[in-house]
Design a protein around this motif. Structure first.
Motif, PDB file in Angstrom:
ATOM      1  N   TRP A  29      -5.247 -13.756   7.546  1.00 44.09           N
ATOM      2  CA  TRP A  29      -5.539 -13.092   6.274  1.00 44.09           C
ATOM      3  C   TRP A  29      -6.119 -14.094   5.274  1.00 44.09           C
ATOM      4  CZ3 TRP A  29      -6.582  -8.991   3.576  1.00 44.09           C
ATOM      5  CH2 TRP A  29      -6.460  -9.037   2.177  1.00 44.09           C
ATOM      6  N   VAL A  35      -6.358  -8.193   7.736  1.00 46.11           N
ATOM      7  CA  VAL A  35      -5.070  -8.149   8.419  1.00 46.11           C
ATOM      8  C   VAL A  35      -5.373  -7.866   9.878  1.00 46.11           C
ATOM      9  CG1 VAL A  35      -2.873  -6.999   8.649  1.00 46.11           C
ATOM     10  CG2 VAL A  35      -3.817  -7.373   6.412  1.00 46.11           C
ATOM     11  N   PHE A 233       4.191  -7.782   9.906  1.00 42.52           N
ATOM     12  CA  PHE A 233       3.397  -7.397   8.739  1.00 42.52           C
ATOM     13  C   PHE A 233       4.293  -7.209   7.518  1.00 42.52           C
ATOM     14  CE2 PHE A 233       1.706  -3.939   6.076  1.00 42.52           C
ATOM     15  CZ  PHE A 233       0.548  -4.550   5.641  1.00 42.52           C
ATOM     16  N   GLY A 240       3.959 -11.896   0.326  1.00 41.49           N
ATOM     17  CA  GLY A 240       2.753 -11.758  -0.470  1.00 41.49           C
ATOM     18  C   GLY A 240       1.462 -11.953   0.298  1.00 41.49           C
ATOM     19  N   LEU A 241       1.499 -11.951   1.600  1.00 42.08           N
ATOM     20  CA  LEU A 241       0.348 -12.082   2.498  1.00 42.08           C
ATOM     21  C   LEU A 241      -0.369 -13.428   2.382  1.00 42.08           C
ATOM     22  CD1 LEU A 241      -1.784  -8.808   2.856  1.00 42.08           C
ATOM     23  CD2 LEU A 241      -0.375  -9.928   4.547  1.00 42.08           C
TER      24      LEU A 241
ATOM     25  N   PRO B 107      -5.823  -3.752   2.781  1.00 45.42           N
ATOM     26  CA  PRO B 107      -4.967  -4.197   3.868  1.00 45.42           C
ATOM     27  C   PRO B 107      -3.545  -3.668   3.765  1.00 45.42           C
ATOM     28  CG  PRO B 107      -5.280  -5.946   2.287  1.00 45.42           C
ATOM     29  CD  PRO B 107      -6.239  -4.869   1.928  1.00 45.42           C
ATOM     30  N   TYR B 108      -3.039  -3.536   2.528  1.00 40.81           N
ATOM     31  CA  TYR B 108      -1.667  -3.062   2.360  1.00 40.81           C
ATOM     32  C   TYR B 108      -1.543  -1.623   2.820  1.00 40.81           C
ATOM     33  CZ  TYR B 108      -0.870  -7.198  -0.439  1.00 40.81           C
ATOM     34  OH  TYR B 108      -0.759  -8.497  -0.862  1.00 40.81           O
TER      35      TYR B 108
END
Lengths: 298, 323
Positions: A29, A35, A233, A240-241, B107-108
């Protein structure tokens, strides 16, 4: 009290595997702004290869090494032969925003079908590298076993290695730089495209370890890693990715939380619990637990 | 408007005549195509118009299917009411999820809906009133006697699903060309600009999510009718994959394209069967070949025709005279 402690320990072992998966997602990411749902497929393919080696040689750790190598190779290949082509083509129109996500989904399906056609759909398992019988405490045994200790140790070693790589080496600096500001990094002389491919291959290798560890005392099938992807995920979102440290914390919290649900409520609520965590985090703290008041970038 | 109604009635009439002329398998495939048409319309509305990616339409279909089956089995209600309840259940669920989803971007949202597609069918396994792995029966009953003895069960399914699909398409096309459709496109194009024009963007996104879920739920109920049961396996992740593929092939923002997408989705298992027969009839091939074809199609179309093959064709045609 003993049940609380054993749940904590099992949760730690489960969470550490989620941590690997979420790190794989975060790495990709950060560098590509995608993603990578194909991560489940890449990890599964690497795990199948690792399983072949492990069951032929009867050495689990040899299988693990091959799984890492296969994962790294597949990861680099996906970026080099696939993502680069994709970004060259899909640049305009209503589908441009959604194209990369959908493409990784297609890739997941592709890898799944190829694995299914090659190895078949039946469940596979290998001999675990260590005893899965729980330790004896007092006059009873707890479900926490030598294997769990090994899993936690392996994950810790990998996390430390990754931290050293990212903080202490030139490659790590290049990886961080091209993730945060690709254009400036390029101006500073970093070959960002190549760095990105390296990032993908590290992610692939880490995913391979996650696949091997999670199936070391479980079954492997073309579908068995989907749930790992989902929990990875969720852990990444908790972090927070963007942040690797955040995603590790998120994964441990998630693993422990879900194990508590499993032990105290039952299997039926595990997924609902994980999903509720996801929704809650997104509603309350969408930037993740590590956010420092910075706007979300995508 | 009147023209459109006439067009849809004509279309329905043509379909009925075709339904009389072809054999049982084709009639069943026609019913499945109608089901896919509705499901793809729901993706086109959500992704193509309001710009939200949902990878979990299979899950929404499951909500609709289970809603319909529970209504039909427990209340003993008429069929139309079961379909209505499918729409209502899915819309409620969609509204709930949409409230969270409206705050999410790319993406979320994709990840959340994917999580749902992975997990929701599995949840059905765990609860007794949902029938577990074997699922629940969904029996709409025999066709009315006045249609005669020749009238088969599958033709009855075909009639019902085509009728529902036509109504759903008609309504969707009206919604999309209304104020709402324009607003959604505005949000997709530039949400800040849309907000400056006085659009309440998150409210409109929730609305899009709700309408799209309602359509997906309807499709789920039609699927349940066609296969006579609702089970976790029917709404597996592969269904969501197939739907995304169909929507991309349809040209993600073209409503008429969904018919083409649905046609491809129905044709794929057929092609896979034929291929599997050629390549040696192994269990593996039957199981994984459709998935392989779907994913290859999805990847190729996302790379080379991300806005649908129709757009490539249009571009091609436009370029020629310029030379």
């Amino acid at each position: 009290m003993q049940k609380v402690i054993e749940t904590l320990l099992i949760g730690l072992s489960t969470g550490s595997i989620y941590a690997l998966m979420s790190i794989a997602l975060v790495l990709v990411w950060r560098s590509t702004r995608v993603v990578n749902f194909a991560q489940a497929g890449q990890a599964m393919l690497s795990t199948y290869i690792g399983f072949e080696i492990a069951s032929r040689s009867e050495i689990f750790w040899l299988g693990l090494v091959f799984a890492i190598a296969a994962g790294a190779l597949v990861g680099a290949g996906v970026d080099y032969f696939f993502m680069r082509v994709l970004f060259k083509h899909a640049t305009s129109g209503p589908a441009a925003v959604v194209a990369p996500v959908i493409a990784t989904l297609g890739l997941l399906g592709l890898i799944r079908s190829i694995v299914g056609l090659t190895w078949g759909g039946e469940f596979r398992s290998i001999k675990a590298p260590a005893s899965t019988d729980g330790f004896t405490v007092g006059d009873g045994t707890i479900p926490f076993s030598t294997l769990d200790v090994l899993i936690i140790a392996t994950v810790s070693i990998i996390l430390i290695a990754l931290a050293l790589l990212f903080q202490r080496t030139n490659l790590g600096l290049a990886l961080r730089a091209s993730a945060y500001a690709p254009e400036i990094a390029q101006l500073a002389g970093i070959r960002t495209a190549r760095t990105r491919t390296i990032g993908w291959s590290i992610a692939g290798g880490v995913g391979g370890v996650a696949g091997m560890l999670v199936t070391s005392n479980n079954f492997l099938s073309p579908y068995s890693l989907d749930l790992l992807l989902v929990f990875g995920f969720i852990a990444a979102v908790i972090g927070g990715l963007e942040s690797m440290a955040g995603s590790v914390i998120g994964a441990l919290v998630l693993g422990i939380g879900l194990t508590f649900i499993l032990n105290y409520v039952g299997t039926s609520l595990v997924f609902i619990g994980g999903f509720s965590v996801l929704i809650l985090v997104l509603l309350i703290k969408p930037d993740g637990i590590m956010a420092k008041g910075k706007a979300r970038r995508a | 408007m009147r023209k459109k109604i006439a067009l849809f009635i004509l279309l329905g009439w043509v379909l009925l005549i075709i339904g009389d002329r072809v054999d049982e398998l084709r009639v069943y495939q026609g019913a499945q195509m109608a089901m896919y048409t509705i499901a793809l319309a729901s993706i086109v509305l959500l992704t193509g118009y309001s710009g939200q990616v949902s990878l979990g339409n299979g899950a929404m279909m499951a909500v609709g299917g289970y809603g319909a089956a529970l209504t039909l089995n427990n209340l003993g209600s008429p069929i139309w009411f079961a379909f209505l309840m499918a729409v209502v259940c899915a819309a409620l669920f969609g509204a709930l999820l949409g409230t969270a989803a409206a705050r999410l971007s790319g993406p979320y949202l994709a990840g959340t809906t994917l999580a749902l597609a992975v997990g929701l069918p599995a949840i059905a396994n765990q609860f007794k009133f949902l029938g577990g792995e074997p699922g629940l029966l969904f029996d709409v009953g025999f066709p009315p006697e006045r249609f005669g003895e020749e009238f088969t069960q599958y033709k009855w399914f075909f009639w019902i699903s085509t009728f529902i699909a036509l109504i759903a398409l008609f309504m969707t096309s009206n919604i999309l060309s209304s104020r709402f459709g324009r607003t959604w496109r505005g949000i997709r194009g530039h949400s800040l600009a849309a907000e400056l024009c006085g659009v309440h963007s998150s409210r409109m996104k929730i609305l899009a999510f709700t309408v799209s879920s309602a359509l997906a739920g309807l499709a789920g109920a039609v699927l349940a009718m066609n296969i006579s049961l609702v089970a976790p396996g029917a709404y597996a992740l592969s269904l969501s994959f197939a739907l995304v593929t169909g929507a991309v092939l349809a040209g993600i923002s073209s409503l008429p394209g969904v018919v083409f997408g649905a046609f491809i989705l129905v044709a794929i298992p057929e092609i896979a069967d034929a291929l599997a027969g050629r390549l040696g009839d192994a269990d593996k091939l039957n199981h994984y070949l459709p998935g392989l074809i779907v994913s290859i199609l999805l990847i190729l179309s996302v790379i080379y025709a991300p806005n649908g093959p129709g757009e490539n064709l249009r571009k091609h045609l436009r370029k020629k005279p310029a030379r």
